[in-house]
Design a protein around this motif. Structure first.
Motif, PDB file in Angstrom:
ATOM      1  N   SER A 159       0.819  -1.212   0.000  1.00  0.00           N
ATOM      2  CA  SER A 159       0.000   0.000   0.000  1.00  0.00           C
ATOM      3  C   SER A 159       0.856   1.266   0.000  1.00  0.00           C
ATOM      4  O   SER A 159       0.409   2.309  -0.483  1.00  0.00           O
ATOM      5  CB  SER A 159      -0.932   0.009   1.210  1.00  0.00           C
ATOM      6  N   SER A 160       2.074   1.186   0.515  1.00  0.00           N
ATOM      7  CA  SER A 160       2.927   2.386   0.580  1.00  0.00           C
ATOM      8  C   SER A 160       3.199   2.963  -0.806  1.00  0.00           C
ATOM      9  O   SER A 160       3.350   4.174  -0.974  1.00  0.00           O
ATOM     10  CB  SER A 160       4.253   2.081   1.283  1.00  0.00           C
ATOM     11  N   VAL A 170       1.117   2.950  -3.301  1.00  0.00           N
ATOM     12  CA  VAL A 170      -0.091   3.701  -3.667  1.00  0.00           C
ATOM     13  C   VAL A 170      -0.142   5.015  -2.886  1.00  0.00           C
ATOM     14  O   VAL A 170      -0.502   6.058  -3.436  1.00  0.00           O
ATOM     15  CB  VAL A 170      -1.357   2.868  -3.372  1.00  0.00           C
ATOM     16  N   CYS A 171       0.229   4.967  -1.611  1.00  0.00           N
ATOM     17  CA  CYS A 171       0.185   6.172  -0.759  1.00  0.00           C
ATOM     18  C   CYS A 171       1.100   7.256  -1.320  1.00  0.00           C
ATOM     19  O   CYS A 171       0.738   8.440  -1.330  1.00  0.00           O
ATOM     20  CB  CYS A 171       0.614   5.835   0.670  1.00  0.00           C
ATOM     21  N   GLU A 172       2.257   6.838  -1.786  1.00  0.00           N
ATOM     22  CA  GLU A 172       3.219   7.798  -2.340  1.00  0.00           C
ATOM     23  C   GLU A 172       2.611   8.513  -3.552  1.00  0.00           C
ATOM     24  O   GLU A 172       2.687   9.736  -3.696  1.00  0.00           O
ATOM     25  CB  GLU A 172       4.483   7.044  -2.754  1.00  0.00           C
ATOM     26  N   GLU A 173       2.000   7.744  -4.405  1.00  0.00           N
ATOM     27  CA  GLU A 173       1.385   8.291  -5.619  1.00  0.00           C
ATOM     28  C   GLU A 173       0.241   9.239  -5.245  1.00  0.00           C
ATOM     29  O   GLU A 173       0.098  10.324  -5.808  1.00  0.00           O
ATOM     30  CB  GLU A 173       0.845   7.126  -6.447  1.00  0.00           C
ATOM     31  N   LEU A 174      -0.541   8.827  -4.268  1.00  0.00           N
ATOM     32  CA  LEU A 174      -1.709   9.604  -3.855  1.00  0.00           C
ATOM     33  C   LEU A 174      -1.287  10.953  -3.287  1.00  0.00           C
ATOM     34  O   LEU A 174      -1.846  11.993  -3.635  1.00  0.00           O
ATOM     35  CB  LEU A 174      -2.487   8.821  -2.800  1.00  0.00           C
ATOM     36  N   LEU A 175      -0.287  10.940  -2.440  1.00  0.00           N
ATOM     37  CA  LEU A 175       0.196  12.158  -1.785  1.00  0.00           C
ATOM     38  C   LEU A 175       0.634  13.188  -2.822  1.00  0.00           C
ATOM     39  O   LEU A 175       0.235  14.355  -2.786  1.00  0.00           O
ATOM     40  CB  LEU A 175       1.371  11.812  -0.867  1.00  0.00           C
ATOM     41  N   LYS A 198      -0.128  13.375  -5.956  1.00  0.00           N
ATOM     42  CA  LYS A 198      -1.257  13.787  -6.797  1.00  0.00           C
ATOM     43  C   LYS A 198      -2.091  14.870  -6.100  1.00  0.00           C
ATOM     44  O   LYS A 198      -2.376  15.919  -6.649  1.00  0.00           O
ATOM     45  CB  LYS A 198      -2.115  12.540  -7.050  1.00  0.00           C
ATOM     46  N   VAL A 199      -2.462  14.574  -4.854  1.00  0.00           N
ATOM     47  CA  VAL A 199      -3.342  15.482  -4.112  1.00  0.00           C
ATOM     48  C   VAL A 199      -2.699  16.858  -3.953  1.00  0.00           C
ATOM     49  O   VAL A 199      -3.349  17.892  -4.096  1.00  0.00           O
ATOM     50  CB  VAL A 199      -3.684  14.881  -2.726  1.00  0.00           C
ATOM     51  N   GLU A 200      -1.423  16.869  -3.693  1.00  0.00           N
ATOM     52  CA  GLU A 200      -0.745  18.143  -3.424  1.00  0.00           C
ATOM     53  C   GLU A 200      -0.467  18.954  -4.674  1.00  0.00           C
ATOM     54  O   GLU A 200      -0.040  20.106  -4.589  1.00  0.00           O
ATOM     55  CB  GLU A 200       0.552  17.884  -2.651  1.00  0.00           C
ATOM     56  N   ILE A 252      -2.794  19.599  -7.066  1.00  0.00           N
ATOM     57  CA  ILE A 252      -4.031  20.141  -7.660  1.00  0.00           C
ATOM     58  C   ILE A 252      -4.507  21.376  -6.896  1.00  0.00           C
ATOM     59  O   ILE A 252      -4.689  21.316  -5.674  1.00  0.00           O
ATOM     60  CB  ILE A 252      -5.144  19.071  -7.658  1.00  0.00           C
ATOM     61  N   ASP A 304      -6.809  23.823  -5.058  1.00  0.00           N
ATOM     62  CA  ASP A 304      -8.061  23.522  -4.368  1.00  0.00           C
ATOM     63  C   ASP A 304      -8.593  24.778  -3.691  1.00  0.00           C
ATOM     64  O   ASP A 304      -8.001  25.269  -2.735  1.00  0.00           O
ATOM     65  CB  ASP A 304      -7.807  22.423  -3.322  1.00  0.00           C
ATOM     66  N   THR A 316      -2.729  26.389  -0.904  1.00  0.00           N
ATOM     67  CA  THR A 316      -2.898  25.501  -2.045  1.00  0.00           C
ATOM     68  C   THR A 316      -1.972  25.885  -3.190  1.00  0.00           C
ATOM     69  O   THR A 316      -1.488  27.004  -3.274  1.00  0.00           O
ATOM     70  CB  THR A 316      -4.371  25.496  -2.535  1.00  0.00           C
ATOM     71  N   GLN A 317      -1.769  24.903  -4.076  1.00  0.00           N
ATOM     72  CA  GLN A 317      -1.060  25.152  -5.325  1.00  0.00           C
ATOM     73  C   GLN A 317      -1.792  26.190  -6.155  1.00  0.00           C
ATOM     74  O   GLN A 317      -3.012  26.250  -6.136  1.00  0.00           O
ATOM     75  CB  GLN A 317      -1.055  23.873  -6.162  1.00  0.00           C
TER      76      GLN A 317
END
Lengths: 378, 113
Positions: free
Chosen positions: B68-69, B71-76, B78-80, B82, B84, B90-91
């Motif tokens: 899962s780590s 996936v977590c790396e990719e998610l982090l 990605k979220v940061e 965009i 918002d 925010t970016q």
């Protein structure tokens, strides 16, 4: 083969299924070396910090005379459709708070509503087991009511949720108390595909919610009273792509994460969970004691446009704003003095550009929330 | 798949999640007053066999998925990346229309209702 031999095979098959499921559970557990919060903390991330006047209620949409059950924004910026126990759909201009349409429904027991991608039609469904479509540009009848332009009939149970396929005004997906989801062709009124059902490997109890991926509109997830969420490919109706276990109660709500590679769920067990579509990993559980003895149910969820915030409505009136990455509650819209709803929040939705959150409540109102503080740009 | 016959007679009364998980089939009840057709039992067994195949498939897939780590790396990241409008920090870029909810009051961007 005799009946008793068949019986033996049946028992053996059940035992095999149970044993394999246990193996699957163990194997998945071994692969969960961290959740998102653990990883984010390790990477030095801090929770989102809101000042007291940052997220504010900037509009109240008043007009329903019964509990609000469902709401949907249009992809065009400012319109919302809402459905209520008062048997009406109302279409709002959220920016001006004006009502542009008030639709008296043939069946008052409505549970869900949705806006078409082009914003020209709305759909609704409920205890009549039918999904009704109204064209907002149609002429009204002598009483000033919009008439149904299409009825999608075929479900054998209530319609709990409906959503138009993104960028397709002619297709939508419904979920139902008859344990199925259906993809409809609105032009013909016919079912294109039925997902699950009596002879298929689908949900084994009422389906309560659907969410279609924006990045791949052939994928959708469903949530059910059988405590699972299921991922479907609209090209393959005979079986779910994957079944997601973990919840210990009805899954009332499902919502795709903005990137389309994850989705969130909310349940009667009081938790929300984030699952990864590709691997099936349960990436995070969101749970915080609310202080009461009874665990409130999750009624509705929505992600902010980046996914950093997870808005969750609960049956006790709370509306937690979770930092998705740190799995911490950073705000409770349900306890904001003078601004909160006075009853359960039943539905939530973000505007298309992510600048506003709409909450709908059993107190008959909808509220619009936006960021009114000082924004720091990185 | 042969599924022309209802398996509902094999269902237990609603209660806890059934042992077989994906289906609500239990051990078929027979007795002097309950005759279960062989066809229904075969249909139930076929459903269960499908379940077995699906779970086995998933077990095999898991060998290729990784922890899962990853996936977590990719998610982090990605979220940061965009922008918002609802975040205090925010970016960019900022879209001016984000603040349309507060237009009309020249003095303050803040509204209380």
């Amino acid at each position: 083969m005799s009946v008793s031999e068949l019986k033996e095979r049946h028992v053996a098959a059940i035992e095999t299924v149970n044993s394999l499921r246990e193996q699957l559970k163990q194997k998945r557990r071994l692969l969960l070396d961290t959740d998102i919060a653990g990883y984010a903390r390790e990477q030095g991330r801090n929770p989102v910090s809101f000042g007291p006047t940052d997220l504010v209620c900037c509009r109240i949409l008043q007009g329903h005379t019964g509990k609000v059950y469902s709401l949907d924004w249009t992809p065009e910026k400012n319109k919302i459709v809402s459905a209520s126990q008062d048997g009406r759909l109302i279409v709002w201009n959220a920016l001006t708070s004006q009502k542009t349409h008030a639709i008296k429904l043939p069946c008052a027991w409505v549970m869900t509503c949705a806006f078409s991608p082009a914003g020209q039609s709305v759909a609704c469904g409920g205890l009549d087991s039918v999904c009704s479509i109204f064209n907002l540009n149609s002429p009204t009848d002598k009483d000033g009511n919009l008439t149904v332009s299409r009825m999608l009939s075929g479900h054998k149970g209530y319609v709990s949720s409906c959503q138009y396929v993104p960028d397709e005004d002619t297709h939508l997906i419904t979920s139902s108390g008859d344990k199925t989801c259906v993809l409809w062709d609105i032009t013909t009124g016919l079912r294109t595909s039925v997902f699950g059902g009596e002879f298929q490997s689908g949900h084994t109890a009422d389906v309560l919610s659907v969410s279609i991926s924006r990045s791949n509109s052939r994928m959708f997830v469903s949530g059910s009273c059988d405590s699972t969420a299921r991922l479907w490919d609209t090209r393959v109706a005979s079986r779910a792509v994957r079944t997601f276990h973990g919840h210990e109660g009805d899954v009332n709500t499902v919502k795709f994460f903005p990137d389309g590679n994850r989705f969130g769920t909310g349940s009667d067990d009081g938790t929300c969970r984030l699952f990864d579509v590709r691997t099936g990993h349960q990436l995070q559980v969101f749970y915080q004691q609310h202080g009461d003895d009874e665990i409130p149910h999750v009624t509705s969820i929505a992600f902010s446009i980046s996914g950093r915030l997870l808005f969750v409505g609960y049956s006790n009136g709370d509306c937690y704003v979770w930092d998705t990455l740190l799995a911490e509650v950073v705000l409770n819209l349900g306890s904001m003095h003078n601004s909160s709803h006075e009853a359960r929040i039943s539905c939530l939705g973000l505007s298309a550009d992510g600048s506003a959150l709409c909450t709908g409540s059993w107190d008959t109102n909808l509220k619009i929330w936006a960021f009114g503080g000082h924004r720091k740009i990185i | 798949m042969e599924g022309q016959h209802s398996v509902s007679s094999l269902e237990e009364p609603k209660g806890d999640e059934p042992a077989a998980g994906e289906t609500s089939c239990s051990v078929p009840r027979t007795g002097p007053n309950k005759f279960l057709s062989k066809h229904r039992m075969v249909a139930a067994i076929t459903l269960l066999q499908n379940q077995i195949n699906f779970i086995q498939e998933e077990l095999d897939q898991l060998d290729t998925f990784g922890e899962s780590s990853i996936v977590c790396e990719e998610l982090l990241s990605k979220v940061e990346s965009i922008p918002d409008p609802l975040l205090p920090s925010t970016q960019g870029p900022v879209n001016a229309s984000w603040d349309r909810w507060f237009k009309g009051n020249q003095n303050s961007r803040r509204r209380w209702i």
